[in-house]
Motif scaffolding. Sequence first.
Motif, PDB file in Angstrom:
ATOM      1  N   ASP A   1       0.840  -1.202   0.000  1.00  0.00           N
ATOM      2  CA  ASP A   1       0.000   0.000   0.000  1.00  0.00           C
ATOM      3  C   ASP A   1       0.875   1.252   0.000  1.00  0.00           C
ATOM      4  O   ASP A   1       0.630   2.201  -0.749  1.00  0.00           O
ATOM      5  N   TRP A   2       1.904   1.251   0.853  1.00  0.00           N
ATOM      6  CA  TRP A   2       2.826   2.388   0.929  1.00  0.00           C
ATOM      7  C   TRP A   2       3.552   2.571  -0.409  1.00  0.00           C
ATOM      8  O   TRP A   2       3.678   3.683  -0.912  1.00  0.00           O
ATOM      9  N   GLY A   3       4.052   1.486  -0.996  1.00  0.00           N
ATOM     10  CA  GLY A   3       4.789   1.560  -2.256  1.00  0.00           C
ATOM     11  C   GLY A   3       3.944   2.090  -3.402  1.00  0.00           C
ATOM     12  O   GLY A   3       4.396   2.935  -4.182  1.00  0.00           O
ATOM     13  N   PHE A   4       2.717   1.604  -3.503  1.00  0.00           N
ATOM     14  CA  PHE A   4       1.857   2.074  -4.584  1.00  0.00           C
ATOM     15  C   PHE A   4       1.494   3.552  -4.400  1.00  0.00           C
ATOM     16  O   PHE A   4       1.417   4.299  -5.370  1.00  0.00           O
ATOM     17  N   GLU A   5       1.338   3.967  -3.158  1.00  0.00           N
ATOM     18  CA  GLU A   5       0.979   5.363  -2.910  1.00  0.00           C
ATOM     19  C   GLU A   5       2.191   6.298  -2.954  1.00  0.00           C
ATOM     20  O   GLU A   5       2.198   7.288  -3.685  1.00  0.00           O
ATOM     21  N   HIS A   6       3.221   6.010  -2.181  1.00  0.00           N
ATOM     22  CA  HIS A   6       4.336   6.951  -2.024  1.00  0.00           C
ATOM     23  C   HIS A   6       5.429   6.819  -3.076  1.00  0.00           C
ATOM     24  O   HIS A   6       6.085   7.814  -3.397  1.00  0.00           O
ATOM     25  N   MET A   7       5.638   5.617  -3.592  1.00  0.00           N
ATOM     26  CA  MET A   7       6.630   5.433  -4.657  1.00  0.00           C
ATOM     27  C   MET A   7       5.962   5.531  -6.026  1.00  0.00           C
ATOM     28  O   MET A   7       6.628   5.488  -7.042  1.00  0.00           O
ATOM     29  N   GLN A   8       4.645   5.611  -6.014  1.00  0.00           N
ATOM     30  CA  GLN A   8       3.838   5.653  -7.232  1.00  0.00           C
ATOM     31  C   GLN A   8       4.159   4.476  -8.152  1.00  0.00           C
ATOM     32  O   GLN A   8       4.300   4.619  -9.358  1.00  0.00           O
ATOM     33  N   LEU A   9       4.250   3.306  -7.540  1.00  0.00           N
ATOM     34  CA  LEU A   9       4.561   2.098  -8.294  1.00  0.00           C
ATOM     35  C   LEU A   9       3.395   1.711  -9.188  1.00  0.00           C
ATOM     36  O   LEU A   9       2.229   1.892  -8.832  1.00  0.00           O
ATOM     37  N   HIS A  10       3.736   1.147 -10.316  1.00  0.00           N
ATOM     38  CA  HIS A  10       2.761   0.531 -11.207  1.00  0.00           C
ATOM     39  C   HIS A  10       2.813  -0.990 -11.057  1.00  0.00           C
ATOM     40  O   HIS A  10       1.788  -1.660 -11.174  1.00  0.00           O
ATOM     41  N   ARG A  11       4.023  -1.508 -10.740  1.00  0.00           N
ATOM     42  CA  ARG A  11       4.229  -2.959 -10.719  1.00  0.00           C
ATOM     43  C   ARG A  11       5.229  -3.330  -9.631  1.00  0.00           C
ATOM     44  O   ARG A  11       6.228  -2.661  -9.433  1.00  0.00           O
ATOM     45  N   VAL A  12       4.936  -4.434  -8.958  1.00  0.00           N
ATOM     46  CA  VAL A  12       5.869  -5.047  -8.013  1.00  0.00           C
ATOM     47  C   VAL A  12       6.001  -6.503  -8.415  1.00  0.00           C
ATOM     48  O   VAL A  12       5.003  -7.158  -8.711  1.00  0.00           O
ATOM     49  N   GLU A  13       7.240  -6.992  -8.438  1.00  0.00           N
ATOM     50  CA  GLU A  13       7.427  -8.395  -8.788  1.00  0.00           C
ATOM     51  C   GLU A  13       8.183  -9.116  -7.694  1.00  0.00           C
ATOM     52  O   GLU A  13       8.896  -8.511  -6.892  1.00  0.00           O
ATOM     53  N   ALA A  14       8.001 -10.418  -7.662  1.00  0.00           N
ATOM     54  CA  ALA A  14       8.692 -11.280  -6.717  1.00  0.00           C
ATOM     55  C   ALA A  14       9.225 -12.488  -7.469  1.00  0.00           C
ATOM     56  O   ALA A  14       8.542 -13.022  -8.358  1.00  0.00           O
ATOM     57  N   LEU A  15      10.435 -12.900  -7.124  1.00  0.00           N
ATOM     58  CA  LEU A  15      11.029 -14.112  -7.661  1.00  0.00           C
ATOM     59  C   LEU A  15      10.991 -15.154  -6.558  1.00  0.00           C
ATOM     60  O   LEU A  15      11.509 -14.918  -5.462  1.00  0.00           O
ATOM     61  N   VAL A  16      10.375 -16.301  -6.846  1.00  0.00           N
ATOM     62  CA  VAL A  16      10.144 -17.313  -5.813  1.00  0.00           C
ATOM     63  C   VAL A  16      10.575 -18.677  -6.334  1.00  0.00           C
ATOM     64  O   VAL A  16      10.236 -19.055  -7.463  1.00  0.00           O
ATOM     65  N   HIS A  17      11.282 -19.402  -5.493  1.00  0.00           N
ATOM     66  CA  HIS A  17      11.670 -20.770  -5.853  1.00  0.00           C
ATOM     67  C   HIS A  17      10.399 -21.585  -6.090  1.00  0.00           C
ATOM     68  O   HIS A  17       9.437 -21.482  -5.320  1.00  0.00           O
ATOM     69  N   PRO A  18      10.364 -22.418  -7.136  1.00  0.00           N
ATOM     70  CA  PRO A  18       9.150 -23.189  -7.439  1.00  0.00           C
ATOM     71  C   PRO A  18       8.654 -24.070  -6.292  1.00  0.00           C
ATOM     72  O   PRO A  18       7.458 -24.326  -6.184  1.00  0.00           O
ATOM     73  N   GLN A  19       9.554 -24.518  -5.419  1.00  0.00           N
ATOM     74  CA  GLN A  19       9.136 -25.381  -4.312  1.00  0.00           C
ATOM     75  C   GLN A  19       8.745 -24.621  -3.052  1.00  0.00           C
ATOM     76  O   GLN A  19       8.323 -25.223  -2.068  1.00  0.00           O
ATOM     77  N   ASN A  20       8.851 -23.303  -3.082  1.00  0.00           N
ATOM     78  CA  ASN A  20       8.497 -22.496  -1.919  1.00  0.00           C
ATOM     79  C   ASN A  20       6.986 -22.227  -1.945  1.00  0.00           C
ATOM     80  O   ASN A  20       6.524 -21.135  -2.266  1.00  0.00           O
ATOM     81  N   THR A  21       6.227 -23.250  -1.609  1.00  0.00           N
ATOM     82  CA  THR A  21       4.766 -23.178  -1.711  1.00  0.00           C
ATOM     83  C   THR A  21       4.165 -22.150  -0.750  1.00  0.00           C
ATOM     84  O   THR A  21       3.151 -21.526  -1.085  1.00  0.00           O
ATOM     85  N   ALA A  22       4.773 -21.965   0.397  1.00  0.00           N
ATOM     86  CA  ALA A  22       4.232 -20.988   1.353  1.00  0.00           C
ATOM     87  C   ALA A  22       4.307 -19.572   0.785  1.00  0.00           C
ATOM     88  O   ALA A  22       3.347 -18.801   0.882  1.00  0.00           O
ATOM     89  N   SER A  23       5.439 -19.222   0.178  1.00  0.00           N
ATOM     90  CA  SER A  23       5.562 -17.876  -0.409  1.00  0.00           C
ATOM     91  C   SER A  23       4.642 -17.702  -1.604  1.00  0.00           C
ATOM     92  O   SER A  23       4.033 -16.644  -1.779  1.00  0.00           O
TER      93      SER A  23
END
Length: 181
Positions: free
Chosen positions: A118-140
């Motif tokens: 919420d802070w990033g979209f408002e204060h950094m004026q982000l359009h996109r956030v991405e995450a890189l996740v190991h395929p077996q990291n089911t919790a993330s």
Amino acid sequence: MNTFPTLATPRLHLRELQVTDAPVLFAIHADAASMRWYGVGPMTDLVQAHALIDTFAQWRTHPNPGTRWGLEHQGKLVGSCGLFKWNRAWNSCALSCELASAARGQGLMREALQAMLDWGFEHMQLHRVEALVHPQNTASHALLERLGFKAEGTLREAGFWNGQRHDLNVLGLLARECLDK
């Protein structure tokens, strides 16, 4: 961003990491089972935790800046989360986080990430956030999907830690998807 942006949720205080946090950060990052998905091997020395805190502090003045929050729950540091690799021209950045094993399963990271996003979209004026996740990291994967992230593909052998190459799944969240919730 000269003043560190502290955030509050019903159960968490998101604040700047301090030198005094190094022992807790070290304990989290020395847990080999937890760090198997993190992208680096487990820490072996407290000096590494101090260096990581310095790295996070430098993010704020780097050409592609970022912000890393310490997650404080009931007066104790339980993890951290951050937005980094901020590309101002593209209004995009990446997300990273970790949580002490004793604090998992309580919804704390979801609460922290929602406040951070919420802070990033408002204060950094982000359009996109991405995450890189190991395929077996089911919790993330599950956590990010609950936050509205969409699976976008796999970066084959993009990661290298613990002497092995690892595929990484890309998940993305657009501002309009976060605001639609």
